[in-house]
Design a protein around this motif. Structure first.
Motif, PDB file in Angstrom:
ATOM      1  N   HIS A 253       0.784  -1.221  -0.177  1.00  0.00           N
ATOM      2  CA  HIS A 253       0.027   0.042  -0.038  1.00  0.00           C
ATOM      3  C   HIS A 253       0.976   1.217  -0.038  1.00  0.00           C
ATOM      4  O   HIS A 253       1.158   1.705  -1.043  1.00  0.00           O
ATOM      5  N   LYS A 254       1.443   1.670   1.184  1.00  0.00           N
ATOM      6  CA  LYS A 254       2.394   2.862   1.199  1.00  0.00           C
ATOM      7  C   LYS A 254       3.508   2.498   1.639  1.00  0.00           C
ATOM      8  O   LYS A 254       4.451   3.429   2.143  1.00  0.00           O
ATOM      9  N   LEU A 255       4.094   1.200   1.569  1.00  0.00           N
ATOM     10  CA  LEU A 255       5.419   1.014   1.674  1.00  0.00           C
ATOM     11  C   LEU A 255       5.908   0.818   3.151  1.00  0.00           C
ATOM     12  O   LEU A 255       7.038   0.714   3.135  1.00  0.00           O
ATOM     13  N   ALA A 256       5.189   0.986   3.832  1.00  0.00           N
ATOM     14  CA  ALA A 256       5.426   0.552   5.644  1.00  0.00           C
ATOM     15  C   ALA A 256       5.915  -0.626   5.613  1.00  0.00           C
ATOM     16  O   ALA A 256       5.465  -1.792   4.873  1.00  0.00           O
ATOM     17  N   PRO A 257       7.090  -0.661   6.374  1.00  0.00           N
ATOM     18  CA  PRO A 257       7.755  -2.060   6.781  1.00  0.00           C
ATOM     19  C   PRO A 257       6.800  -2.971   7.600  1.00  0.00           C
ATOM     20  O   PRO A 257       6.127  -2.622   8.457  1.00  0.00           O
TER      21      PRO A 257
ATOM     22  N   TYR B 153       0.113   0.526   9.459  1.00  0.00           N
ATOM     23  CA  TYR B 153      -0.130   1.793   9.097  1.00  0.00           C
ATOM     24  C   TYR B 153      -1.638   1.689   8.823  1.00  0.00           C
ATOM     25  O   TYR B 153      -2.298   2.672   9.400  1.00  0.00           O
ATOM     26  N   HIS B 154      -2.252   0.940   7.780  1.00  0.00           N
ATOM     27  CA  HIS B 154      -3.499   1.042   7.800  1.00  0.00           C
ATOM     28  C   HIS B 154      -4.304  -0.222   7.931  1.00  0.00           C
ATOM     29  O   HIS B 154      -5.566  -0.345   7.501  1.00  0.00           O
ATOM     30  N   GLY B 155      -3.637  -1.145   8.290  1.00  0.00           N
ATOM     31  CA  GLY B 155      -4.246  -2.549   8.491  1.00  0.00           C
ATOM     32  C   GLY B 155      -4.513  -3.512   7.601  1.00  0.00           C
ATOM     33  O   GLY B 155      -5.176  -4.530   7.608  1.00  0.00           O
ATOM     34  N   LEU B 156      -3.931  -3.485   6.496  1.00  0.00           N
ATOM     35  CA  LEU B 156      -4.050  -4.573   5.520  1.00  0.00           C
ATOM     36  C   LEU B 156      -3.623  -5.886   5.936  1.00  0.00           C
ATOM     37  O   LEU B 156      -2.456  -5.713   6.786  1.00  0.00           O
ATOM     38  N   GLU B 157      -4.250  -6.817   5.846  1.00  0.00           N
ATOM     39  CA  GLU B 157      -3.845  -8.126   6.364  1.00  0.00           C
ATOM     40  C   GLU B 157      -3.486  -9.223   5.426  1.00  0.00           C
ATOM     41  O   GLU B 157      -4.216  -9.343   4.356  1.00  0.00           O
ATOM     42  N   PHE B 158      -2.211  -9.905   5.483  1.00  0.00           N
ATOM     43  CA  PHE B 158      -1.928 -10.749   4.471  1.00  0.00           C
ATOM     44  C   PHE B 158      -1.448 -12.228   5.247  1.00  0.00           C
ATOM     45  O   PHE B 158      -1.365 -12.054   6.263  1.00  0.00           O
TER      46      PHE B 158
ATOM     47  N   VAL C  69      -5.837 -10.646   2.643  1.00  0.00           N
ATOM     48  CA  VAL C  69      -7.067 -11.385   2.905  1.00  0.00           C
ATOM     49  C   VAL C  69      -8.030 -10.239   3.609  1.00  0.00           C
ATOM     50  O   VAL C  69      -9.139 -10.508   3.760  1.00  0.00           O
ATOM     51  N   SER C  70      -7.497  -9.086   4.004  1.00  0.00           N
ATOM     52  CA  SER C  70      -8.412  -8.253   4.625  1.00  0.00           C
ATOM     53  C   SER C  70      -8.098  -6.702   4.634  1.00  0.00           C
ATOM     54  O   SER C  70      -6.648  -6.520   4.500  1.00  0.00           O
ATOM     55  N   ASN C  71      -8.918  -5.715   4.014  1.00  0.00           N
ATOM     56  CA  ASN C  71      -8.749  -4.425   3.769  1.00  0.00           C
ATOM     57  C   ASN C  71      -9.785  -3.707   4.992  1.00  0.00           C
ATOM     58  O   ASN C  71     -11.062  -3.769   4.630  1.00  0.00           O
ATOM     59  N   PRO C  72      -9.274  -3.206   5.895  1.00  0.00           N
ATOM     60  CA  PRO C  72     -10.422  -2.552   6.822  1.00  0.00           C
ATOM     61  C   PRO C  72     -10.753  -1.213   6.527  1.00  0.00           C
ATOM     62  O   PRO C  72     -11.466  -0.691   7.148  1.00  0.00           O
ATOM     63  N   GLN C  73     -10.342  -0.636   5.292  1.00  0.00           N
ATOM     64  CA  GLN C  73     -10.482   0.723   4.974  1.00  0.00           C
ATOM     65  C   GLN C  73     -11.584   0.833   3.951  1.00  0.00           C
ATOM     66  O   GLN C  73     -11.499  -0.277   3.212  1.00  0.00           O
TER      67      GLN C  73
END
Ligand code: FES
Ligand SMILES: [Fe+2]
Length: 358
Positions: free
Chosen positions: A68-72, A87-92, A99-103
């Protein structure tokens, strides 16, 4: 004597850092015991890699950069076997699939994927393949079965070196340096007379085989266990497996029985993993098939690793790396000695591998 060409042409070798790092290859990412359920991050071939184990104990290696925004990713957290970006909670999941995008609309873009690397756990080592996953062939890993064999005792170690990995590959392929650099810490001594020296080259392997017949093997290798006053055959061999896995074999056996496994043997396994063009992770194990329960010998090999491998070899490699840029500017050319034959062949094979990597 053997098949070594003493009349080498003077090749203009590539400076090690002119050659791209070899991607389609296996490297030691970590010792098995280093990786648990907590995140371990390690830069490998100029890529930030995140390592961890799932609850079933399987180790995984993912690129440590959120798409997403390249956060480690290691700044995020674990949720079961999945990882959640901080950062924004994408789950892998542990294959790298999102597997999940809370945004917002909660849709998962197709490109939202973490790169995952083939990772193989074998002989207490986590081997990572850094290139095309379709080409990851486990048969290309150097044999380290002695790490887990009850017939062998291994003292493991490792450290970080600020030099191009080839400076240590060449160092290990030319053990003549032990006469000088390791005079105090494990040199072979200068009373050995080489009886046979041959180089055997495979598709992506090389063996440098040195045999000293009917001699007194150096006490520096086998300590108090080397039989005194007996004439023996002593071999000092090196196996290289592309691009940077090496295993030395020092053996002493009754005359005429060299390398048949009947005598004392010492393996030095060296796994060099480039971090960048100017740094590497150096993993090593010193394995012996004798005195398996002697802590004094363990300590002697630990001392050898600390003094010879860490202080001496790595110090030279770091010093050379520090002047590489100067030598380019000054137009300094390397000259080759007959003893550089293996190093030259290995450099040529790696040039071809780098070309095939493109
Ligand atoms: S940077 Fe990872 S979710 Fe935004
Ligand atoms: Fe050395």
């Amino acid at each position: 004597m053997g098949n070594v060409d003493s009349n080498l042409e003077t090749a203009r070798l590539l400076r090690p850092y002119e050659r791209p790092l070899i991607r389609n290859a296996w490297y030691c990412a970590a010792w098995s015991h280093e990786v648990g359920e907590d995140f371990l991050t390690r830069r490998i071939l100029d890529m930030p890699v995140l390592l961890y184990r799932t609850s079933s104990g399987e180790a995984v290696a993912l690129l440590d950069i959120c798409p997403h925004k390249l956060a480690p990713m290691h700044q995020g957290s674990r949720v079961g076997d999945n990882i959640v970006c901080g950062y924004h909670g994408l789950e892998f999941d542990c294959s790298g699939a999102c597997v999940s995008n809370p945004q917002g609309n909660r849709e998962i873009p197709q490109a939202a994927r973490l790169r995952s690397f083939p990772l193989l756990e074998k002989w207490g080592v986590l081997w990572i393949w850094t290139g095309d996953p379709a080409r990851a062939d486990p048969a290309k890993i150097i044999d380290c079965s002695h790490f887990e064999s009850p017939q062998w005792r291994t003292v493991k170690g490792g450290h970080y070196v600020r030099s191009n990995y080839m400076l240590l590959v060449e160092n290990l392929l030319d053990l003549g340096h032990a006469l000088f650099l390791h005079k105090q810490t494990g040199g072979l001594g200068d009373n050995l007379v080489l009886s046979d020296h041959r180089i055997e080259q495979g598709e992506d392997t090389l063996r440098d085989l040195r045999l000293y017949r009917d001699t007194q093997p150096p006490a520096t290798v086998f300590g108090k266990y080397v039989p005194r006053g007996v004439r023996l055959d002593f071999n000092a061999d090196m196996l290289w497996v592309a691009p940077s896995m090496l295993r030395s074999h020092n053996g002493c056996s009754e005359s005429g029985h060299a390398r048949d496994g009947s005598g004392l043997s010492l393996y030095g396994t060296h796994l060099l993993t480039p971090e960048t063009q100017h740094s590497m992770h150096y993993f090593y194990g010193t394995s012996r098939n004798y005195a398996l329960d002697d802590p004094e010998i363990d300590e002697a090999y630990r001392r050898f690793q600390r003094d010879a491998l860490h202080k001496e070899d790595s110090m030279v490699a770091e010093s050379i790396d520090a002047v590489l840029a100067d030598t380019m500017d000054l137009g300094v050319r390397m000259v080759t000695l007959s003893t550089d034959a293996s190093g030259i062949r290995v450099n040529r094979m790696l040039d071809r591998m780098a070309e095939a990597d493109r």
